[in-house]
Scaffold this active site. Structure first.
Site, mmCIF file in Angstrom:
data_model
loop_
_atom_site.group_PDB
_atom_site.id
_atom_site.type_symbol
_atom_site.label_atom_id
_atom_site.label_comp_id
_atom_site.label_asym_id
_atom_site.label_seq_id
_atom_site.Cartn_x
_atom_site.Cartn_y
_atom_site.Cartn_z
ATOM 1 N N ASN A 106 -4.416 4.546 1.793
ATOM 2 C CA ASN A 106 -5.088 4.108 3.014
ATOM 3 C C ASN A 106 -4.090 4.271 4.161
ATOM 4 O O ASN A 106 -2.951 4.702 3.952
ATOM 5 C CB ASN A 106 -5.626 2.681 2.889
ATOM 6 C CG ASN A 106 -4.531 1.664 2.569
ATOM 7 O OD1 ASN A 106 -3.374 1.820 2.980
ATOM 8 N ND2 ASN A 106 -4.883 0.610 1.846
ATOM 9 N N LYS A 133 -2.462 2.131 6.015
ATOM 10 C CA LYS A 133 -1.280 1.271 5.905
ATOM 11 C C LYS A 133 -0.274 1.882 4.924
ATOM 12 O O LYS A 133 0.937 1.916 5.195
ATOM 13 C CB LYS A 133 -1.694 -0.124 5.440
ATOM 14 C CG LYS A 133 -0.542 -1.098 5.231
ATOM 15 C CD LYS A 133 -1.079 -2.477 4.846
ATOM 16 C CE LYS A 133 0.046 -3.492 4.676
ATOM 17 N NZ LYS A 133 0.846 -3.230 3.466
ATOM 18 N N GLU A 134 -0.760 2.366 3.807
ATOM 19 C CA GLU A 134 0.128 2.970 2.795
ATOM 20 C C GLU A 134 0.736 4.263 3.310
ATOM 21 O O GLU A 134 1.899 4.571 3.011
ATOM 22 C CB GLU A 134 -0.656 3.203 1.507
ATOM 23 C CG GLU A 134 -1.017 1.897 0.798
ATOM 24 C CD GLU A 134 -2.251 1.993 -0.084
ATOM 25 O OE1 GLU A 134 -2.586 0.975 -0.722
ATOM 26 O OE2 GLU A 134 -2.893 3.065 -0.124
ATOM 27 N N ASP A 190 -10.383 0.782 -5.394
ATOM 28 C CA ASP A 190 -10.556 1.079 -6.824
ATOM 29 C C ASP A 190 -11.803 1.930 -7.044
ATOM 30 O O ASP A 190 -11.813 2.856 -7.857
ATOM 31 C CB ASP A 190 -10.692 -0.216 -7.635
ATOM 32 C CG ASP A 190 -9.490 -1.130 -7.534
ATOM 33 O OD1 ASP A 190 -8.413 -0.643 -7.149
ATOM 34 O OD2 ASP A 190 -9.625 -2.326 -7.842
#
Length: 336
Positions: A210, A212-213, A281
């Site tokens: 995402n 943020k990652e 997920d």
């Protein structure tokens, strides 16, 4: 009598039922305390939740396994849990759901991760985590790798998923060993990464961070509204890690697919968002199945994006509803 034409979506959903998906990563118990709130505590300015229901669900990489099964495919889950009460509850839940426990290593020195969510009036009010995020010992990692290799030797594995929650199950050596085995067997590898191992996922088929990652992994201060800068970062990531593709989830802005040279942005569908827990997920589960079946980047991205949005309409971590996903995909004419 005219014969009804079979669409790409019809074929895709039927084909998913033939897949074996090897899921590797951090698993946990998602515990829920459901209740009602009608007053504030006299001891502190916090709401009082009167509990009316308690529930345990499989979480983390185990939720990916459940999503894979919900899609009709067969999940093969490999992880490490504790030899504790929560670990026993975890195994019991797997057995109740008909999931194989062959790939689960139990450690006498490690607690089973538990995330307890307090839900008041259908809104998450608090989460309490019990866990250890230290690396598992070398002996247990060798056991885990042995279970993985056994699945690859004995079963026809169509795709491998790394579901990384930074809890210490996955490290660089494990990633490299599994990627080598996958490449030698021509098995695609899909990854849902976190910060610790972000740059260790070299030569994988699909990486699904995402925003943020992506920011943390590449150490970049990316504005969510600057799609040009985001696209440039994703292309650089593909080149640096020699990735087949990146599937970047952008919350309300949708999902971005890149093969390192071209980008495709699939807008989000308008939803009544109740809870985003577990949406990642679901996205990686659908993307992995699509990857195994060799569908186009457009259909892979669109279906994954749609599935992630659908599960956000429910409170708590829930798997995708295959029939609902199929109906929505047909309505939107995905793959047409």
């Amino acid at each position: 009598m005219a014969t009804r034409k079979t669409s790409a979506i019809d074929t895709l959903f039927r084909s998913m039922e033939k897949l074996n998906v090897l899921v590797i990563g951090d698993v946990m118990l998602d515990a829920y305390l459901w209740g009602n709130v009608d007053r504030i505590s006299p001891e502190a300015p916090v709401p009082i939740v009167s509990i009316c229901k308690k529930e345990n669900r499989l979480g983390g990489a185990a939720n990916v396994a459940i999503n894979v099964r919900a899609l009709g495919a067969t999940p093969l889950l490999c992880s490490v849990i504790g030899s504790d009460t929560n670990g026993r509850d975890f195994i019991e839940l797997m057995q109740q759901l008909g999931l194989s426990t062959e790939g689960i290593v139990q450690s006498p020195d490690r607690p089973t991760t538990v995330k307890t969510r307090v839900i008041g009036n259908n809104h998450q009010m608090l989460r309490v985590d019990e866990e250890s995020d230290s690396d598992i010992p070398v002996a247990e990692r060798k056991q885990l790798l042995g279970r993985i290799e056994s699945f690859l030797d004995v079963r026809k594995v169509d795709v491998i998923v790394f579901e990384d929650y930074d809890k210490g199950i996955i490290n660089k050596a494990l990633i490299e060993a599994v990627v080598r085995m996958a490449r030698s067997r021509h098995i695609p590898v899909a990854v849902d990464p976190k910060k610790r191992n972000f740059n260790h996922y070299r030569n994988v088929t699909l990486l699904k961070p995402n925003l943020k990652e992506l920011r943390e992994g590449m150490k970049l201060d990316l504005d969510k509204n600057d799609l040009n800068a985001i696209s440039s970062a994703v292309r650089k990531l593909c080149k640096d890690l020699q990735l087949g593709s990146v599937l970047l989830t952008l919350s309300e802005k949708g999902i971005l697919h890149s093969d390192g040279t071209e980008e495709l942005l699939v807008p989000a569908h308008i939803r009544n968002i109740a809870d985003v827990s577990g949406a990642g997920d679901t996205v990686i589960s659908v993307a992995a199945c699509c990857l195994a079946l060799g569908v186009s980047p457009t259909l892979l991205s669109s279906l994954s994006n749609l599935a992630g949005g659908l599960v956000c309409e429910s409170v708590g971590v829930v798997p995708v509803d295959k029939e609902q996903l199929f109906r929505e995909a047909k309505r939107l004419k995905l793959g047409a």
